[in-house]
Each structure stands twice: as C-alpha cells, then as structure tokens.
Scaffold this motif. Structure first.
Motif, PDB file in Angstrom:
ATOM      1  N   ASN A 299      15.512  49.404 -59.578  1.00  0.00           N
ATOM      2  CA  ASN A 299      15.780  50.663 -58.934  1.00  0.00           C
ATOM      3  C   ASN A 299      15.854  51.914 -59.722  1.00  0.00           C
ATOM      4  O   ASN A 299      15.815  52.814 -59.142  1.00  0.00           O
TER       5      ASN A 299
ATOM      6  N   SER B 247      17.718  49.984 -51.158  1.00  0.00           N
ATOM      7  CA  SER B 247      18.609  49.332 -50.605  1.00  0.00           C
ATOM      8  C   SER B 247      17.965  47.983 -50.315  1.00  0.00           C
ATOM      9  O   SER B 247      18.725  46.884 -50.471  1.00  0.00           O
ATOM     10  N   SER B 248      16.735  47.806 -50.296  1.00  0.00           N
ATOM     11  CA  SER B 248      16.113  46.359 -49.989  1.00  0.00           C
ATOM     12  C   SER B 248      16.222  45.497 -51.404  1.00  0.00           C
ATOM     13  O   SER B 248      16.169  44.293 -51.382  1.00  0.00           O
ATOM     14  N   ASN B 249      16.142  46.261 -52.379  1.00  0.00           N
ATOM     15  CA  ASN B 249      16.424  45.243 -53.869  1.00  0.00           C
ATOM     16  C   ASN B 249      17.894  45.120 -53.867  1.00  0.00           C
ATOM     17  O   ASN B 249      18.030  44.188 -54.912  1.00  0.00           O
ATOM     18  N   LEU B 250      18.711  45.509 -53.103  1.00  0.00           N
ATOM     19  CA  LEU B 250      20.103  45.338 -53.392  1.00  0.00           C
ATOM     20  C   LEU B 250      20.741  43.973 -53.208  1.00  0.00           C
ATOM     21  O   LEU B 250      21.404  43.278 -53.887  1.00  0.00           O
ATOM     22  N   GLN B 251      20.338  43.346 -52.099  1.00  0.00           N
ATOM     23  CA  GLN B 251      21.034  42.285 -51.411  1.00  0.00           C
ATOM     24  C   GLN B 251      19.992  40.724 -52.062  1.00  0.00           C
ATOM     25  O   GLN B 251      20.437  39.861 -51.532  1.00  0.00           O
TER      26      GLN B 251
ATOM     27  N   SER C 202      19.602  51.985 -44.200  1.00  0.00           N
ATOM     28  CA  SER C 202      19.600  51.448 -45.619  1.00  0.00           C
ATOM     29  C   SER C 202      20.394  50.278 -45.505  1.00  0.00           C
ATOM     30  O   SER C 202      20.033  49.302 -46.402  1.00  0.00           O
TER      31      SER C 202
ATOM     32  N   CYS D  62      27.173  46.500 -52.795  1.00  0.00           N
ATOM     33  CA  CYS D  62      26.689  47.294 -51.783  1.00  0.00           C
ATOM     34  C   CYS D  62      27.338  48.452 -51.123  1.00  0.00           C
ATOM     35  O   CYS D  62      27.025  49.695 -50.970  1.00  0.00           O
TER      36      CYS D  62
ATOM     37  N   SER E  36      19.226  46.416 -46.633  1.00  0.00           N
ATOM     38  CA  SER E  36      19.966  45.383 -47.739  1.00  0.00           C
ATOM     39  C   SER E  36      20.297  44.298 -47.110  1.00  0.00           C
ATOM     40  O   SER E  36      20.211  43.219 -47.487  1.00  0.00           O
TER      41      SER E  36
ATOM     42  N   SER F  24      17.127  41.855 -46.349  1.00  0.00           N
ATOM     43  CA  SER F  24      16.584  41.371 -47.626  1.00  0.00           C
ATOM     44  C   SER F  24      17.297  40.395 -48.144  1.00  0.00           C
ATOM     45  O   SER F  24      16.827  39.737 -49.072  1.00  0.00           O
TER      46      SER F  24
ATOM     47  N   ASN G  69      11.931  41.352 -50.331  1.00  0.00           N
ATOM     48  CA  ASN G  69      12.163  42.910 -50.181  1.00  0.00           C
ATOM     49  C   ASN G  69      10.875  43.825 -49.790  1.00  0.00           C
ATOM     50  O   ASN G  69      11.168  44.664 -49.174  1.00  0.00           O
TER      51      ASN G  69
END
Length: 421
Positions: free
Chosen positions: A369, A139-143, A95, A185, A99, A102, A107
């Motif tokens: 998310n 998690s890929s949408n987070l950063q 995960s 994060c 992040s 990305s 993403n």
C-alpha cells in the motif's frame, strides 16, 4: 553448487521484476534451470510442490469468480451506503466493506466489485472519486492476512506453519493473526476518517443492485464452514483444504452447465488466475532448489547476523524490510522465498517461528500500500479511474497510502510482539 543456485535465483528474480508481464514464464524458466543444472533432483522438485496450496488458491479463485458475477457484493455496498449520513462515512463504510470482503475474496476481485459502486456514489455527489477508490484499494489489501483463504501469502504461511482455518483466530493458546489484523484495521480506518474529515456532504440513496443468483454465496459460505470443520479432524486427509475448495468450484461449474449457462462456466474458468498458479508452482521448485543446495540456511545466517542474533531485532527487521520490499516487489514470490528463511532463522535462535511468520505476513501484505504499483489491487483501481478519464497523481495516492500503511503496520507490529514474543 550453492553459488550457482544463488546466481540462477537472483537472475530469475531480477527478470521477474524487470519483466512483470512475463513473471510466470520467467519463474518457470528458473525452475527448469534448477532441474537442468542438477541443482535439485526431480524427485525433490516434485516433493517441494505444495499441491494443497495450489488447489486451495485455484478453487477459491473459481468460487469467488462465480460469487462476484451474481451482484451480491455490489448489493452489500448499496445497503451500506443507504445507512450512512454523509460522504465521509460512505467512504469509510465502503473501505471497511472492501477490507472485510477481501478476508475471503481476492483483493483485485474485491476492488472490481466495490469500485463501480464507489464511482457511482462519487459522481452522484459530484465529487472526485480518486481519493475514494484509493481508500477502497488500500483497504482491500488490509485483510488478506486475516484468514487462511484471504490471500495467496496467507495460504503460503498456513502451509509452512501447518495451520488450519481456525488457527488464524486462536493458535497455541493465544490470539491468532486475525485479531492482529482487526486491530490494524481499526487504526487504519481511524486514519481514513481523519483524512476524509472534510467530506461532509449528504449521500443520496442509490437503487439496490439486483442479485442474479444466491447459490455462489452459499458455496462461499460452505467453503468457510467446511474448512473450519475439517480443522477438527484428528488425522486430516492430505490436501483436504485444497480438495474442499476445488470440489466446491467444480460443483458451481456443474450447476452452471446444468442451467445451460455455458458462458458463465467458461468465464469462471477463465477468471482463475492460471498465471499466478504457474508462477507459484515454479517458485516452489526454485525454493526447493535453494533449500537443497543450502542457500536458505546461508540466507538465514545472514539475516541473523544483520539482526545481531536478537529475536526482537530479527522480528523488527523482517517487518519493516518486508514493508519496504513489498512496496516495489510482488509479495507472492517474496513471501514464498522468505518463509523458509524465517523457519531456519527461528531454528538457529532456538525459538518457535510463528512471530517471524506473522511479522513477514504483516509487512508483506500491507507494504504494497505504500506505492501505487505495490499491489495488484492498487493498479486495478487506478486503471479503472484512468479508463473513466480521471487523472491520478502520485501525490494523491501517497497522501492516503502512506499514513494508512504506517497506522496499520505499526499497530500490527506492536500487537504481534506483545502476544508472541
């Protein structure tokens, strides 16, 4: 004139929500309607198109496509899983990798790169891969908000604010949004560790994925370095960031052709999201029309009225409204529409707009998310699971997505206010 523009915009937006498969064509029709109804002159429409944004997005997508095809991201994931003691930490490590990747890679591409590794780990351990893939998707949408090239929304904000790559790290004598995202994060990863605390079975080391070509990795690194370098130029050429990204993509394509790999070059061109570029170009014309007819100013006054003219109330409203809106609405048209509203609202209050930009970006990037349909990465991850015969219930997603989102957004919300009020 203002009423007519608002009606055309509302109809365009509603059709984009109702017909998601035809969003680019709907946005294009909306832009044509603004021109045909003379709600924006052709010269103003052309001036409203941010070519630097479009070039950056297209070039970055192309370089990422070449990079993804080499197996390097999966190789990174394999290396990480060899270092962890059990499934709980494997989920957290994958995960976290998703992040971080990305922050530079789209993403959806991130999910497509890391998901097969996660599924292989889950199947070897004989555990359900559904929670693991949900964790990777959110998690890929987070950063995406962490860097200038992390997401389309970041590129849009950077263009509106006149920000370069390094401005996301340090801006106007203060910590940039990159560090805000990292704080979010940490909070989100802590939440994942709590949610997966019972997954303690050991992880068996898997065979390392072979890397077929290192040149696209060099291109991706070069893109970051050049974007940083050009930010130091006192008089940066117009559309410099966009041309850097596009030229590196063209260089990658030429190399593939010289190697005789026409299929690889064609695949990279196909994988550029041309529909998103058309959508964005059309939306820029629509938003130019809203600005020209005075709708943006009217929306900013309405927003200020709802917030009572208070900066804190305005900031709070934009963060949490964006979270709710992005849970159901694509964040690209939403952010593209709201950025000029935030600019006008800040001007009316006599403050710099950066805190409102950051609040919008945090809420819109992470809000997707909250629901399985709120972000393309989520839809992609669930689609991969369903193709493999795994059933994904809404409760499975919400159990991870909701606490993850609230932990990240609440942390970012508080940190931005403390740094930029």
């Amino acid at each position: 004139m203002m009423l007519k523009a608002l009606v055309v915009f509302a109809l365009t937006y509603c059709l984009m929500i109702a017909l998601p498969r035809f969003r680019p064509l709907t946005a294009c029709a909306g832009a044509l309607a603004f021109l045909l109804l003379k709600l924006i002159p052709p010269d103003r429409a052309l001036a409203s198109i941010q070519w630097n944004v479009l070039l950056m997005i297209g070039g970055t997508m192309g370089v990422v496509s070449l990079f993804s095809a080499t197996g390097m991201p999966a190789r990174m994931a394999d290396r990480i899983t060899r270092l962890v003691p059990d499934v709980r930490w494997a989920i957290l490590a994958l995960s976290l990798l998703a992040s971080l990747v990305s922050a530079l890679v789209d993403n959806v591409a991130t999910v497509l790169m890391i998901a097969p590794v996660a599924i292989a780990v889950a199947e070897k351990q004989r555990i359900n891969p559904v929670p693991m893939l949900i964790a990777i998707a959110v998690s890929s949408n987070l950063q995406g908000a962490a860097t200038l090239v992390g997401d389309t929304t970041s590129i849009l904000m950077g263009s509106e604010a006149g920000m370069d790559f390094l401005d996301f790290f340090w801006f106007r004598g203060r910590l940039g949004i990159f560090w805000v995202v990292q704080a979010g994060c940490l909070a989100a990863m802590g939440m994942l560790l709590l949610l997966f605390r019972r997954e303690r079975s050991p992880v068996n080391a898997s065979r390392l994925t072979p890397v077929t070509d290192y040149f696209p990795t060099v291109l991706l690194c070069a893109m970051v370095i050049l974007l940083i370098a050009v930010s130091f130029l006192p008089e940066k050429p117009e559309n410099a960031n966009g041309w850097i990204c596009l030229d590196l993509f063209v260089l990658g394509l030429l190399r593939e052709l010289l190697r005789g790999n026409r299929a690889g070059a064609a695949r990279a061109i196909r994988e550029v999201d041309w529909s998103t570029l058309l959508l964005l170009l059309s939306l820029l014309v629509v938003i130019g029309g809203l600005t020209y007819t005075g709708v943006i100013d009217a929306l900013s006054r309405t927003f200020l009225a709802l917030a009572g003219g208070s900066l804190f109330s305005c900031y709070t409203l934009i963060v949490w409204f964006s979270v709710l809106a992005s849970a159901f609405v694509d964040n690209i048209p939403y952010v593209a529409t709201m950025l000029p509203v935030m600019t006008a609202a800040a001007a009316a209050m006599g403050v710099t707009p950066y805190i409102l930009y950051y609040g919008l970006l945090i809420g819109a990037t992470l809000g997707g998310n909250l629901t399985p349909i709120g972000a393309s990465a989520n839809i992609t991850a669930l689609g991969l699971l369903e193709k493999r015969g795994y059933r994904v219930r809404s409760g499975d997603y919400l159990r991870i997505g909701v606490p993850f989102t609230l932990a990240a957004v609440a942390t970012g919300y508080g940190m931005v206010w403390l740094l930029w009020r």
